[in-house]
Write a protein that holds these residues in place. Structure first.
Motif, PDB file in Angstrom:
ATOM      1  N   LYS A  39      56.782  68.738  60.881  1.00 28.42           N
ATOM      2  CA  LYS A  39      56.156  67.636  60.130  1.00 28.42           C
ATOM      3  C   LYS A  39      57.226  66.787  59.452  1.00 28.42           C
ATOM      4  N   GLU A  40      58.238  67.430  58.882  1.00 33.44           N
ATOM      5  CA  GLU A  40      59.317  66.700  58.210  1.00 33.44           C
ATOM      6  C   GLU A  40      60.152  65.901  59.210  1.00 33.44           C
ATOM      7  N   ILE A  41      60.399  66.470  60.373  1.00 26.91           N
ATOM      8  CA  ILE A  41      61.121  65.738  61.428  1.00 26.91           C
ATOM      9  C   ILE A  41      60.321  64.513  61.846  1.00 26.91           C
ATOM     10  N   GLU A  42      59.014  64.675  61.954  1.00 26.37           N
ATOM     11  CA  GLU A  42      58.139  63.548  62.311  1.00 26.37           C
ATOM     12  C   GLU A  42      58.191  62.469  61.230  1.00 26.37           C
ATOM     13  N   MET A  43      58.228  62.879  59.961  1.00 23.37           N
ATOM     14  CA  MET A  43      58.320  61.909  58.867  1.00 23.37           C
ATOM     15  C   MET A  43      59.637  61.143  58.934  1.00 23.37           C
ATOM     16  N   ILE A  44      60.712  61.835  59.247  1.00 28.44           N
ATOM     17  CA  ILE A  44      62.016  61.179  59.372  1.00 28.44           C
ATOM     18  C   ILE A  44      61.980  60.172  60.510  1.00 28.44           C
ATOM     19  N   ARG A  45      61.417  60.596  61.637  1.00 20.89           N
ATOM     20  CA  ARG A  45      61.334  59.708  62.795  1.00 20.89           C
ATOM     21  C   ARG A  45      60.482  58.473  62.484  1.00 20.89           C
ATOM     22  N   GLU A  46      59.356  58.680  61.814  1.00 24.43           N
ATOM     23  CA  GLU A  46      58.494  57.558  61.444  1.00 24.43           C
ATOM     24  C   GLU A  46      59.219  56.582  60.517  1.00 24.43           C
ATOM     25  N   SER A  47      59.972  57.130  59.571  1.00 27.71           N
ATOM     26  CA  SER A  47      60.669  56.264  58.613  1.00 27.71           C
ATOM     27  C   SER A  47      61.779  55.463  59.283  1.00 27.71           C
ATOM     28  N   VAL A  48      62.222  55.911  60.435  1.00 20.83           N
ATOM     29  CA  VAL A  48      63.251  55.194  61.184  1.00 20.83           C
ATOM     30  C   VAL A  48      62.613  54.150  62.107  1.00 20.83           C
ATOM     31  N   VAL A  49      61.513  54.520  62.741  1.00 18.91           N
ATOM     32  CA  VAL A  49      60.906  53.658  63.762  1.00 18.91           C
ATOM     33  C   VAL A  49      60.062  52.537  63.150  1.00 18.91           C
ATOM     34  N   LEU A  50      59.306  52.821  62.098  1.00 22.10           N
ATOM     35  CA  LEU A  50      58.397  51.810  61.544  1.00 22.10           C
ATOM     36  C   LEU A  50      59.099  50.525  61.096  1.00 22.10           C
ATOM     37  N   PRO A  51      60.259  50.576  60.435  1.00 24.77           N
ATOM     38  CA  PRO A  51      60.922  49.309  60.105  1.00 24.77           C
ATOM     39  C   PRO A  51      61.291  48.485  61.343  1.00 24.77           C
ATOM     40  N   MET A  52      61.610  49.160  62.438  1.00 23.85           N
ATOM     41  CA  MET A  52      61.910  48.441  63.680  1.00 23.85           C
ATOM     42  C   MET A  52      60.653  47.778  64.233  1.00 23.85           C
ATOM     43  N   VAL A  53      59.522  48.476  64.125  1.00 24.79           N
ATOM     44  CA  VAL A  53      58.246  47.920  64.573  1.00 24.79           C
ATOM     45  C   VAL A  53      57.925  46.672  63.746  1.00 24.79           C
ATOM     46  N   LEU A  54      58.104  46.769  62.434  1.00 23.80           N
ATOM     47  CA  LEU A  54      57.850  45.631  61.550  1.00 23.80           C
ATOM     48  C   LEU A  54      58.744  44.445  61.906  1.00 23.80           C
ATOM     49  N   GLU A  55      59.998  44.712  62.160  1.00 19.80           N
ATOM     50  CA  GLU A  55      60.939  43.640  62.514  1.00 19.80           C
ATOM     51  C   GLU A  55      60.500  42.910  63.784  1.00 19.80           C
ATOM     52  N   ILE A  56      60.037  43.656  64.766  1.00 23.02           N
ATOM     53  CA  ILE A  56      59.590  43.043  66.027  1.00 23.02           C
ATOM     54  C   ILE A  56      58.328  42.215  65.801  1.00 23.02           C
ATOM     55  N   VAL A  57      57.384  42.738  65.027  1.00 23.36           N
ATOM     56  CA  VAL A  57      56.141  42.002  64.761  1.00 23.36           C
ATOM     57  C   VAL A  57      56.444  40.705  64.015  1.00 23.36           C
ATOM     58  N   LEU A  58      57.317  40.771  63.011  1.00 31.27           N
ATOM     59  CA  LEU A  58      57.663  39.562  62.255  1.00 31.27           C
ATOM     60  C   LEU A  58      58.397  38.549  63.129  1.00 31.27           C
ATOM     61  N   LYS A  59      59.211  39.032  64.039  1.00 29.57           N
ATOM     62  CA  LYS A  59      59.898  38.135  64.975  1.00 29.57           C
ATOM     63  C   LYS A  59      58.882  37.422  65.868  1.00 29.57           C
ATOM     64  N   LYS A  60      57.869  38.165  66.309  1.00 29.04           N
ATOM     65  CA  LYS A  60      56.820  37.565  67.144  1.00 29.04           C
ATOM     66  C   LYS A  60      55.995  36.552  66.358  1.00 29.04           C
ATOM     67  N   VAL A  61      55.783  36.799  65.060  1.00 32.17           N
ATOM     68  CA  VAL A  61      55.060  35.842  64.221  1.00 32.17           C
ATOM     69  C   VAL A  61      55.795  34.509  64.227  1.00 32.17           C
TER      70      VAL A  61
END
Length: 166
Positions: A43-65
């Protein structure tokens, strides 16, 4: 204590430590039982992975906006508004993820970008570790997450449409 700071007098001189206090502190350190450091749970590894990936997802969405707003598409206002709602949900999830990391005493310390992978160092309850994520995996996971956010937004819109239709 870091090896560079012990024995060279820098640490001792910068802290204005009396010899009696230094001895007392060293005695306490020796007497304290060593806690066994547990590796992070799945669960902790998943939290670390999420905290790394989600900012990248946000960056891509904002770029598309920005791309959509500059385009000459007929429905650019709708697409832009939908992407902004996605960005809002992603930001909320990033905040939730950061709070969870703090609650679990997890810190992500650094990032090294190599040719086809990104290596993150972290500490989790005293355990130090590294997480390697390949660019191919990132691309796939980011696409999956954007799709998941889009599906949830579509479900909300469809539910609203059903309620107004009745």
């Amino acid at each position: 204590m870091s090896k560079k700071l012990t024995g060279n007098g820098l640490w001792e001189s910068s802290r204005m430590l009396l010899p009696q206090h230094k001895e007392q502190s060293l005695l306490k350190e020796r007497e304290m039982p060593r806690q066994s450091v547990m590796p992070p749970s799945a669960k902790e590894i998943e939290m670390i992975r999420e905290s790394v990936v989600l900012p990248m997802v946000l960056e891509i969405v904002l770029k598309k906006v920005k791309e959509v707003e500059k385009s000459d598409q007929t429905l650019k206002h709708l697409y832009s508004a939908a992407a902004k709602v996605l960005a809002k949900h992603i930001r909320q999830d990033i905040q939730h993820c950061r709070r969870s990391l703090m609650d679990h005493q997890i810190r992500i310390q650094g990032c090294i970008k190599e040719h086809s992978e990104i290596v993150y160092t972290y500490s989790c309850k005293g355990a130090e570790g590294r997480m390697t994520i390949t660019r191919d995996y990132l691309r796939e996971d980011i696409g999956f997450k954007i799709g998941k956010y889009a599906k949830s937004l579509i479900a909300i819109i469809q539910q609203e449409g059903k309620q107004r239709g009745n």
